[in-house]
Structures are given as structure tokens and as C-alpha cells.
Scaffold this motif. Sequence first.
Motif, PDB file in Angstrom:
ATOM      1  N   ALA A   1       0.922  -0.973  -0.241  1.00 17.52           N
ATOM      2  CA  ALA A   1      -0.149  -0.114  -0.056  1.00 17.52           C
ATOM      3  C   ALA A   1       0.919   1.101   0.282  1.00 17.52           C
ATOM      4  CB  ALA A   1      -1.292   0.008   1.148  1.00 17.52           C
ATOM      5  N   PHE A   2       0.211   2.296  -0.241  1.00 15.97           N
ATOM      6  CA  PHE A   2       1.291   3.624  -0.971  1.00 15.97           C
ATOM      7  C   PHE A   2      -0.509   4.431  -0.901  1.00 15.97           C
ATOM      8  CE2 PHE A   2       3.040   0.613  -2.881  1.00 15.97           C
ATOM      9  CZ  PHE A   2       4.313   0.486  -2.826  1.00 15.97           C
ATOM     10  N   TRP A   3       1.479   5.919  -0.432  1.00 20.20           N
ATOM     11  CA  TRP A   3      -0.111   7.559  -0.462  1.00 20.20           C
ATOM     12  C   TRP A   3       0.880   8.106  -1.298  1.00 20.20           C
ATOM     13  CZ3 TRP A   3       1.243   4.160   3.910  1.00 20.20           C
ATOM     14  CH2 TRP A   3       0.017   3.730   4.687  1.00 20.20           C
ATOM     15  N   THR A   4      -0.092   8.979  -1.855  1.00 21.13           N
ATOM     16  CA  THR A   4       0.651  10.303  -2.687  1.00 21.13           C
ATOM     17  C   THR A   4      -0.337  11.769  -2.434  1.00 21.13           C
ATOM     18  OG1 THR A   4       1.033  10.938  -4.881  1.00 21.13           O
ATOM     19  CG2 THR A   4      -1.033   9.946  -4.715  1.00 21.13           C
ATOM     20  N   THR A   5       0.471  12.823  -2.444  1.00 15.12           N
ATOM     21  CA  THR A   5       0.132  13.629  -2.081  1.00 15.12           C
ATOM     22  C   THR A   5      -0.447  14.494  -2.842  1.00 15.12           C
ATOM     23  OG1 THR A   5       2.588  14.506  -2.125  1.00 15.12           O
ATOM     24  CG2 THR A   5       1.928  14.205   0.149  1.00 15.12           C
ATOM     25  N   LYS A   6       0.643  13.901  -4.111  1.00 12.91           N
ATOM     26  CA  LYS A   6      -0.054  15.126  -5.334  1.00 12.91           C
ATOM     27  C   LYS A   6      -0.090  14.061  -6.908  1.00 12.91           C
ATOM     28  CE  LYS A   6       1.041  19.432  -5.718  1.00 12.91           C
ATOM     29  NZ  LYS A   6       1.850  20.533  -5.826  1.00 12.91           N
ATOM     30  N   ALA A   7      -0.343  13.936  -7.465  1.00 13.58           N
ATOM     31  CA  ALA A   7      -0.246  13.540  -9.234  1.00 13.58           C
ATOM     32  C   ALA A   7      -0.735  13.766 -10.494  1.00 13.58           C
ATOM     33  CB  ALA A   7      -1.389  11.990  -8.882  1.00 13.58           C
ATOM     34  N   ARG A   8      -0.290  13.365 -11.304  1.00  7.77           N
ATOM     35  CA  ARG A   8      -1.520  14.079 -12.676  1.00  7.77           C
ATOM     36  C   ARG A   8      -1.897  13.273 -13.095  1.00  7.77           C
ATOM     37  NH1 ARG A   8       2.106  17.792 -16.035  1.00  7.77           N
ATOM     38  NH2 ARG A   8       3.287  15.421 -16.661  1.00  7.77           N
ATOM     39  N   LEU A   9      -3.326  13.074 -13.842  1.00 12.16           N
ATOM     40  CA  LEU A   9      -3.625  11.825 -14.356  1.00 12.16           C
ATOM     41  C   LEU A   9      -3.891  12.864 -16.123  1.00 12.16           C
ATOM     42  CD1 LEU A   9      -5.112   9.384 -14.377  1.00 12.16           C
ATOM     43  CD2 LEU A   9      -7.438  10.470 -14.079  1.00 12.16           C
ATOM     44  N   SER A  10      -2.890  11.865 -16.591  1.00 15.30           N
ATOM     45  CA  SER A  10      -2.957  12.334 -18.389  1.00 15.30           C
ATOM     46  C   SER A  10      -4.591  11.085 -19.258  1.00 15.30           C
ATOM     47  CB  SER A  10      -1.443  11.872 -18.678  1.00 15.30           C
ATOM     48  OG  SER A  10      -0.661  12.690 -18.461  1.00 15.30           O
ATOM     49  N   PHE A  11      -4.270  11.802 -20.275  1.00 16.39           N
ATOM     50  CA  PHE A  11      -5.262  10.922 -21.221  1.00 16.39           C
ATOM     51  C   PHE A  11      -4.916  11.339 -22.658  1.00 16.39           C
ATOM     52  CE2 PHE A  11      -8.115  12.443 -17.471  1.00 16.39           C
ATOM     53  CZ  PHE A  11      -9.072  11.422 -17.725  1.00 16.39           C
TER      54      PHE A  11
END
Length: 213
Positions: A203-213
Motif C-alpha cells: 500500500a501507498f500514499w501520494t500527496t500529488k499526482a497528475r492524470l493524463s489522457f
Amino acid sequence: MRSLALPGIRNLVAIGAHPDDIEIAVGGTLLTLAKTNPGVRVTYALATGSPDRVAEAHSAARAFLPGAELTFVQHELPDSRLPAHWNAVKEFLGEVVSVAGEPDLVLCPARHDAHQDHRLLAELVPTSFRDALALHYEIPKWDGDLGRPHLYVALDNEVARHKVALLHEHFPSQKARDWWDDEVFLGLARLRGMECRSRYAEAFWTTKARLSF
């Protein structure tokens, strides 16, 4: 639960405060990554560790990442005293950045981790790797700091059990610890697997991510 497949990861950074942190937390993820991304470039970085413990970690890294292009970054900062050496930790991460270049993914401790060394790395990693996806991992411990993760990597039975076997094989210095056993490692993986409808998971946590299409 929906699954999202990341594109091929070609450049990975794995950061630990202590030898065995990385393998305990993400050993299954590393085994899976090495299998699905042959020849992946990995910068393996440890902030502390005696020569004997570092040798264990380097041996483990090669076993958990067969076929990977491994580069090691090692500092010998004082164990359990990293917050008192803030500048040195920042310099350590700067060296990791210079060696790794532009990684696709950074694996590092979680911000809520009860160990002060882990927390400091977790706080500083996003300020050092501003353009990479940072996933913050968990490590079971006496303090009982487990939380509610944001993301899971599913592990099949073979990978989960191979992870535990490699932990025993490559970290003999830790076998005397009362928490170092199959039930702790597989128990947490089974719990996280239940949470994401898999047999086992990390398991992981993330504070910021960007989703690309």
C-alpha cells in the motif's frame, strides 16, 4: 475497484532511511516491476547504515531487482538522528537527484510514519523530486502507525512469498528481532490485499499526482 496501469517505468528511485526499509515496504512491488519492465534503471538510495548492513541491502536489491540497471547512493548518517542533520539529509537527496536524473517514479517513506528518520525523508522527497510521481510506502513497526492508503499494488501468492523468503535470506542480521517473521510480513500484505480485492498487496500514499489522457 478499478485498476489503473502505469505506463512502462524505465527510471525508478527507491529511497530508504535504513537498510531493509525498502525491501520490507515494497519488495513485492520491486519483484513485479523487474519482471514487467526488464532492464529498468533503478537508483537505490540509503541515508544510514553500517558497512555490514549496507552490504545486506545491496545484496537484497540485486535479488529483488534481477536484470535491473542498479546505481547505489549511500550516506552514513546517524541512525535515528536524521532530523538533527537536516542539511546533510537535503544534500543526500540532492545527490540522489543528480544521479537519477528524471525518474518516472519515486518510492519513499510515508509522511505519517512514526519513525523520525522516515518522516523527514517523506517530507523532503517531494521538494527534491518535483516532477516525479512519489509514492509513500509503509513499514510495520511497534509504534502502530498504519493508516488508510490511497493506492495499492496487488501481489500474487508467489510474489508475496518470494518477497518474504528473500527478506530472510538477505537480512540475517535482523532475524533475532521479535517482529521479524512471516506472519508480520504476510499478515500486513493480506490485510492490504483484502482492501483492494487481491490476495496480497502493498500500500501507498501520494500527496500529488497528475492524470493524463
